[in-house]
Design an enzyme around this catalytic site. Structure first.
Site, PDB file in Angstrom:
ATOM      1  CG  ASN A 149      66.196 -92.785-108.929  1.00 64.66           C
ATOM      2  OD1 ASN A 149      65.029 -92.519-108.635  1.00 64.66           O
ATOM      3  ND2 ASN A 149      67.225 -92.228-108.328  1.00 64.66           N
ATOM      4  N   GLY A 224      62.407 -85.815-107.520  1.00 63.48           N
ATOM      5  CA  GLY A 224      62.907 -85.706-108.891  1.00 63.48           C
ATOM      6  C   GLY A 224      64.039 -84.707-108.978  1.00 63.48           C
ATOM      7  N   GLY A 229      61.814 -79.542-109.621  1.00 64.15           N
ATOM      8  CA  GLY A 229      61.457 -79.145-108.252  1.00 64.15           C
ATOM      9  C   GLY A 229      61.315 -77.634-108.109  1.00 64.15           C
ATOM     10  CD  GLU A 244      62.843 -85.836 -99.632  1.00 64.12           C
ATOM     11  OE1 GLU A 244      64.081 -85.827 -99.752  1.00 64.12           O
ATOM     12  OE2 GLU A 244      62.270 -85.669 -98.544  1.00 64.12           O
ATOM     13  CB  CYS A 278      68.763 -88.796-105.096  1.00 65.65           C
ATOM     14  SG  CYS A 278      68.137 -89.844-103.786  1.00 65.65           S
TER      15      CYS A 278
END
Ligand code: NAD
Length: 470
Positions: A149, A224, A229, A244, A278
Site C-alpha cells: 500500500n 504487513g 506477522g 508493523e 493500516c
C-alpha cells in the site's frame, strides 16, 4: 526488472507479471526467486557487513544525503511508477515521494547520532573504582519485508535506519508493487558498496519464509498483515523482530465536536489510498444526538470525491490493488447489509474500483468492522456516551492508532488514557503520521516501533565496556 544481489543484477526463468490495476496492462515482470537465491542474498549481505562497519558515520550520512538528492531528482518519475503499480492517485503518490525523501533525510541525520551513554558503575554496590560506557552496535543483516500500500516509504522506513546504524539489508518488496522499491534500491547501490543493499523478489511464502528462518539473518523488520506477522513471529527464533501489522482504527466523534473538522477527518482518513491504509479510519463511532447532522455533512463531502484514472491530477479516488481485493470489499459490505447495515452513498464496484461508501446502522459485531476492511468504507456506529464509545473502540484485536473529536479536554484525556492503541490523536484522524514520531501498534497491530530514531533502537544492540580504574 531484475533482482539486485551483491551488486549484480540477477534474473530467473520464472517471472511474475506486475499489473496496472487501472487497465490490467502488464507494466513489467519480476523474477520468481527460490531458496538458493535467498541463500545467495544472505551470503552477499553477510560478506558486505565490514564494508559498512568500517565506514565512518560521517561518510554514511553523506551518502544517504546523496541518495536524498537523487530521489528528489526522480520525484515525478517515481510517483508515476507508484501510481501505475498501486493504482493510487498521482497526487497521493507525490505525497508518498515527499515523505520518502523526508524519511531518508531523517536517517541521514540520525546516522550521526548513534551513541551510547556513560554508566557510573561506582553508583552500584562494589562498583567503586569502575567506570563503563555503552555502544550501540549494528545487528548485522536486516531483512525488510514490506506491503503493497505504501511500498516506497514503508520500505525506506526500514532500509534507511538499518544502513544509518551500519547494517546491511535484504529487501523483499511486495509482490504486487515491487518496481518503485527496486528502482530506489538501484539508487542506494550507486552510493554504497556491493551487497549493502540486496533485493530479492518472488513469493513471500517461499523466499520470505526462508529469510525469516535463516540463522544468518539477524533481524526481521516486517510490515504487513496480522496473519503473516504471526507466522513470522513463530518462525523467527532468537532473532529480533519488528512487526508493523494491520489496524482497525476508530474515530470517536463526541457531541461537542467540531463536526466539519471530524467530517474532513473521515474524508482524509477512510478514503485515502482507497482505504488501503493500516492506520485508516475504519470505524466511525458517533454520539447518537449528533449522528444525523454528521452523516448529512459526510454524504455531502463524499459526493465531491472524484473516482477515475489514477494518473489524472483531478482524481481523488483510484483503484484498489486488484479486482480480487475490490471483490472482497464488495462481499464484506454486502454481508453487512444483509445483517441490517445501510449504504447511504457508494457501494458499487467496477473492476478494481470501489466507490467511496458511507454505511450507517453498523453494529460492532459485523465482520465489516470486526476485521480490517481494506477498502474506501466509512462505517458508522452509533453510541450513547463517551464510555460506550471507548468500549466499542477497544472491542477489536487491533490497536494501531485512534482519533477522538471533542472540545471537552476531560473527555479527550479519558479517551486518550483508556483507548488501547499505540497512538491517540485528539481532533485529528488516525491517518496522521509524521515520519519522526514513534509509530507502532498495541495488541495484534504489532511489536516494536518505527520512526527513524526508534527503528535505529530496534536495529542495534547495546554493548557495555567496563574499565577497572583501581
Ligand atoms: P501481506 O502480509 O500479505 O504481505 C506483506 C509482505 O509479506 C509481502 O512482501 C509478502 O510477499 C510477504 N509475505 C507473505 N507471506 C510471507 C511469509 N510466509 N513469510 C515472509 N513474508 C511473507 O500484507 P499486504 O496485503 O501486502 O499488506 C496489507 C497489510 O499490511 C494490511 O493488513 C495493513 O494494515 C498492513 N500494513 C501495516 C502497516 C503498519 O505500519 N502497521 C503499514 C502498511 C500496511
Amino acid at each position: 526488472m531484475d533482482m539486485l544481489i551483491g551488486g549484480k543484477h540477477i534474473s530467473s526463468e520464472d517471472k511474475i507479471e506486475v499489473i496496472n490495476p487501472y487497465n490490467d496492462d502488464v507494466i513489467d515482470t519480476i523474477p520468481i526467486a527460490h531458496r538458493q537465491t535467498a541463500q545467495l542474498a544472505i551470503e552477499e549481505a553477510n560478506k558486505a557487513k565490514t564494508s559498512l562497519t568500517e565506514m565512518s558515520a560521517f561518510k554514511i550520512s553523506n551518502k544517504l544525503y546523496n541518495v536524498v538528492s537523487k530521489l528528489k531528482d526522480k520525484r515525478e518519475e517515481f510517483a508515476e511508477s507508484l501510481t501505475l503499480e498501486v493504482g493510487k492517485p498521482i497526487n497521493e503518490s507525490l505525497v508518498e515521494l515527499d515523505r520518502s525523501i523526508e524519511t531518508l533525510k531523517l536517517a541521514a541525520e540520525e546516522a550521526k547520532r548513534i551513541y551510547g551513554e556513560s554508566i557510573p558503575l561506582d553508583a552500584g554496590l562494589n562498583g567503586k573504582g569502575f567506570f563503563a560506557f555503552t555502544q550501540k552496535i549494528p545487528l548485522g543483516v536486516v531483512c525488510a519485508i514490506t506491503p503493497f500500500n505504501y511500498p516506497l516509504n514503508l520500505t525506506i522506513h526500514k532500509i534507511a535506519p538499518a544502513i544509518a546504524c551500519k547494517n546491511t539489508v535484504i529487501v523483499k518488496p511486495p509482490t504486487e508493487a515491487p518496481l518503485t522499491v527496486m528502482k530506489f534500491c538501484e539508487l542506494l547501490n550507486e552510493e554504497f558498496p556491493d551487497g549493502v543493499v540486496n533485493v530479492i523478489t518472488g513469493y513471500g511464502s517461499e523466499i520470505g519464509d526462508y529469510l525469516v528462518c535463516s540463522s544468518d539473518v539477524d533481524k526481521i523488520s516486517f510490515t504487513g498483515s496480522v496473519t503473516t506477522g504471526l507466522m513470522i513471529s513463530q518462525k523467527a527464533g532468537m532473532k529480533k523482530v519488528t512487526l508493523e501489522l494491520g489496524g482497525n482504527d476508530p474515530m470517536i466523534v463526541l457531541n461537542d465536536a467540531d463536526i466539519d473538522k471530524a467530517v474532513k477527518g473521515v474524508i482524509n482518513g477512510a478514503f485515502l489510498n482507497a482505504g488501503q491504509v493500516c492506520m485508516g479510519v475504519k470505524r466511525i463511532i458517533v454520539e447518537e444526538d449528533i449522528a444525523d447532522i454528521f452523516v448529512e455533512k459526510l454524504i455531502n463531502e463524499t459526493q465531491k470525491i472524484i473516482m477515475g484514472n489514477p494518473s489524472d491530477t483531478k482524481t481523488t479516488l483510484g483503484t484498489l490493488i486488484s479486482k480480487k481485493a475490490a471483490i472482497q470489499v464488495e462481499e464484506t459490505v454486502n454481508n453487512a447489509c444483509k445483517s441490517g447495515a445501510k449504504i447511504l452513498i457508494g457501494g458499487e464496484r467496477d473492476g478494481a474500483f470501489y466507490q467511496a461508501t458511507v454505511i450507517d446502522n453498523v453494529t460492532p459485531d459485523m465482520d465489516l468492522v470486526k476485521n480490517e476492511t481494506f477498502g474506501p468504507i466509512a462505517p458508522i456506529i452509533h453510541v450513547h456516551d463517551v464510555d460506550e464509545a471507548i468500549q466499542v473502540a477497544n472491542a477489536t484485536e487491533y490497536g494501531l492508532q485512534a482519533g477522538v473529536f471533542t472540545n471537552d479536554y476531560a473527555k479527550a484525556m479519558k479517551c486518550a488514557n483508556q483507548i488501547e492503541a499505540g497512538t491517540v490523536f485528539i481532533n485529528k484522524q488516525s491517518t496522521f503520521r509524521t515520519d519522526n514520531m514513534p509509530f507502532g501498534g498495541f495488541k495484534n497491530s504489532g511489536v516494536g516501533k518505527e520512526g527513524i530514531k526508534y527503528a535505529v533502537d530496534e536495529m542495534t544492540k547495546t554493548k557495555l565496556i567496563g574499565l577497572n580504574l583501581r
